[in-house]
Motif scaffolding. Structure first.
Motif, PDB file in Angstrom:
ATOM      1  N   GLU A  26      -2.550  10.542   0.512  1.00  0.00           N
ATOM      2  CA  GLU A  26      -3.741   9.731   0.646  1.00  0.00           C
ATOM      3  C   GLU A  26      -4.022   9.312   1.965  1.00  0.00           C
ATOM      4  O   GLU A  26      -5.060   9.381   2.592  1.00  0.00           O
ATOM      5  CB  GLU A  26      -3.646   8.596  -0.348  1.00  0.00           C
ATOM      6  N   ASP A  66       0.898  -1.174   0.016  1.00  0.00           N
ATOM      7  CA  ASP A  66      -0.009  -0.026   0.004  1.00  0.00           C
ATOM      8  C   ASP A  66       0.777   1.054   0.011  1.00  0.00           C
ATOM      9  O   ASP A  66       1.471   1.742   1.270  1.00  0.00           O
ATOM     10  CB  ASP A  66      -0.929  -0.075   1.327  1.00  0.00           C
ATOM     11  N   ASP A  67       1.266   1.842  -1.143  1.00  0.00           N
ATOM     12  CA  ASP A  67       0.869   1.597  -2.298  1.00  0.00           C
ATOM     13  C   ASP A  67       1.703   1.705  -3.384  1.00  0.00           C
ATOM     14  O   ASP A  67       1.744   1.388  -4.523  1.00  0.00           O
ATOM     15  CB  ASP A  67      -0.478   2.725  -2.832  1.00  0.00           C
TER      16      ASP A  67
HETATM   17 ZN    ZN Z   1      -3.519   3.063  -0.281  1.00  0.00          ZN
END
Ligand code: ZN
Ligand code: BES
Length: 483
Positions: free
Chosen positions: A178, A144-145
């Protein structure tokens, strides 16, 4: 442990055509299986993983920017026009492949920031020193990610080398916020110039889960999210509970009462209007979710280590995860938490909470309802402060659009089994907004396995999955060109 790494090791792929594949890294698992990984592929992945791009921690701001620079350099080296856009927080990277007239454009979104690593002592190897054990690379961001992003970047690079050019237009959009709510990207995509720059026919996201190593997942939905904090305060200073106890309201007790009032005996959220407009689960979804590997109630209990599941009454675990809204306590604190005991009535107590939302709910409306609920149940003798944090709406798309079909085929061709169709319980809050401003669908082809430990110590990605991710990306780009 029986893990050996022979490095470097030279051998040829069957066709031997691509010099950059020749160098391979042989990884021997404990079980004795030998796994060959393209060396330059791993070099790229490991260099990416070595940058501690923790977006939430100010001390890592320079590292986050260095990580954006790393992507810009990599993409420019591939012939993309890559730009680092500075923001108030962390940079946004936008890169375009050389334009091919008359072909569709795919916008590939991902995030290069990672979650904090704590608790550090639980890592078996340093979180920013990618380490291979038993066929997996362990590092923060491995799944991730960064692993997922790098698989798609390398897919584009290899298609360019193998076919001379990409068969369609690719725009990469990589953000560094994010994991902390995408504040800058929310602002960025409101700009009409940016919307022109990001114009596309379809959005592809690889930042979600997959069911099992040989069973890919094609997700057609994400949950929305809203985060908030409740602070309850009372006395002006910590009080001796013998001198004042019984006469004043204890803020921790008050907070606990308030928090306990958010769920009823059927384990439904007891906030008035919480379920208003919630999209019912379709029958075909219920049927198909019964067959998702690892998602039966028994398997979920085993995977998580709980003695039994506790779901919303009337729904299976899978249904709750994929498609029912939830209300979670994420942290609670107050009073004396040190060694021994201390007979005190504390001045304040705080709970950090969040709701996962489904189509039909909006973060603003839910925040209003939750705040109203807490105001209603707040007991006498304390003050409450409700603070709204970041969020984003749920997202749902049509899994069977032309691009959706191409995505499903790319997954099936790569993993040898058709994908299971699921909605994600997780959130990528910016996706609904990007899809809205660009007017295009997003497709989710995730590679995070249930045992990838994303957000946890010992996050990892199986190298085999990384390699398959590249293969899948190449097939996807080629199939989408025709969709
Ligand atoms: Zn992520
Ligand atoms: N990659 C995850 C989302 C995800 C993971 C979806 C696995 C489905 C399966 C993403 O990076 C993430 O963790 N998002 C956060 C939201 C953020 C605002 C903290 C989340 O879902 O908690």
């Amino acid at each position: 442990m029986g893990i050996k790494t022979h490095f470097p090791h030279h051998s040829l792929y069957a066709d031997g055509a691509f010099f950059f594949y020749k160098a391979q890294k042989k990884v021997e698992t404990a079980a004795g299986a030998v796994y060959n990984a393209g060396m330059s592929r791993l070099d790229d992945l490991f260099a990416f993983l070595r940058i501690p791009s923790v977006s939430a921690q100010a001390e890592h701001a320079g590292d986050v920017e260095r990580c954006a620079d790393f992507l810009v350099d990599k993409l420019r080296g591939m012939g993309f026009s890559a730009v680092k856009h500075l923001t108030d927080i962390h940079p946004i990277v936008v890169a375009h492949s050389p334009h091919v007239e008359g072909r569709p454009t795919v916008l590939i979104y991902g995030h290069y920031d990672v979650m904090p690593v704590d608790p550090l002592e639980e890592w078996k190897s340093a979180p920013f020193e990618p380490t291979v054990r038993e066929g997996r690379v362990y590092a923060r961001g491995a799944s991730d990610d960064k692993g997922e992003i790098m698989a798609l970047v390398l897919a584009a690079e290899e298609v360019m080398k193998e076919d001379g050019a990409l068969p369609l237009n690719v725009t990469f959009l990589f953000e560094g916020e994010e994991e902390r709510g995408s504040e800058s990207l929310f602002k960025f995509v409101q700009n009409p110039e940016v919307q022109k720059d990001l114009a596309c026919d379809v959005i592809v996201v690889s930042d979600t889960g997959m069911a099992a190593p040989d069973i890919p997942s094609f997700s057609y939905g994400l949950k929305g999210l809203c985060c908030f904090e409740l602070e309850v305060s009372g006395p002006a200073m910590d009080l001796h509970s013998g001198i004042f106890g019984g006469a004043v309201s204890n803020p921790i007790t008050a907070l606990c009462e308030m928090v306990a009032s958010t769920h009823d005996a059927r384990n439904r959220v007891a906030v008035e209007g919480f379920y208003d407009g919630v999209m019912p689960i379709q029958n075909w979804e219920k049927e198909s979710w019964k067959r998702v590997p690892g998602m039966s109630n028994t398997e979920l209990a085993a995977l998580t280590g709980v003695p039994a599941l506790r779901t919303e009454e009337g729904y299976t675990g899978a249904e709750c995860v994929y498609a029912r809204p939830t209300f979670e306590l994420n942290g609670i604190s107050g009073g004396y938490e040190g060694e021994g005991s201390k007979t005190v009535i504390p001045t304040r107590a705080v709970a950090k909470m969040s709701c996962r939302l489904v189509p039909g709910q909006t973060p603003e409306d839910i925040l209003d309802k939750v705040e109203a609920h807490f105001r209603k149940v707040c007991p006498v003798g304390v003050r409450m402060k409700f603070t709204r944090q970041h969020g984003g709406s749920a997202y749902l798309s049509d899994p069977n659009s032309a691009f959706g079909k191409a995505a499903q085929k790319a997954l099936e061709d790569t993993f040898g089994n058709p994908p299971v169709l699921v909605r994600e319980g997780g959130s990528i809050p910016i996706i609904a907004e990007i899809s809205r401003v660009l007017g295009k669908d997003a497709l989710f082809l995730g590679l995070d396995l249930p045992d990838a430990r994303i957000h946890s110590p010992n996050e990892n990605m199986r190298l085999e999955i990384f390699e398959k991710g590249i293969t899948m990306g190449k097939t996807l780009l080629r199939l989408m060109a025709q969709a």
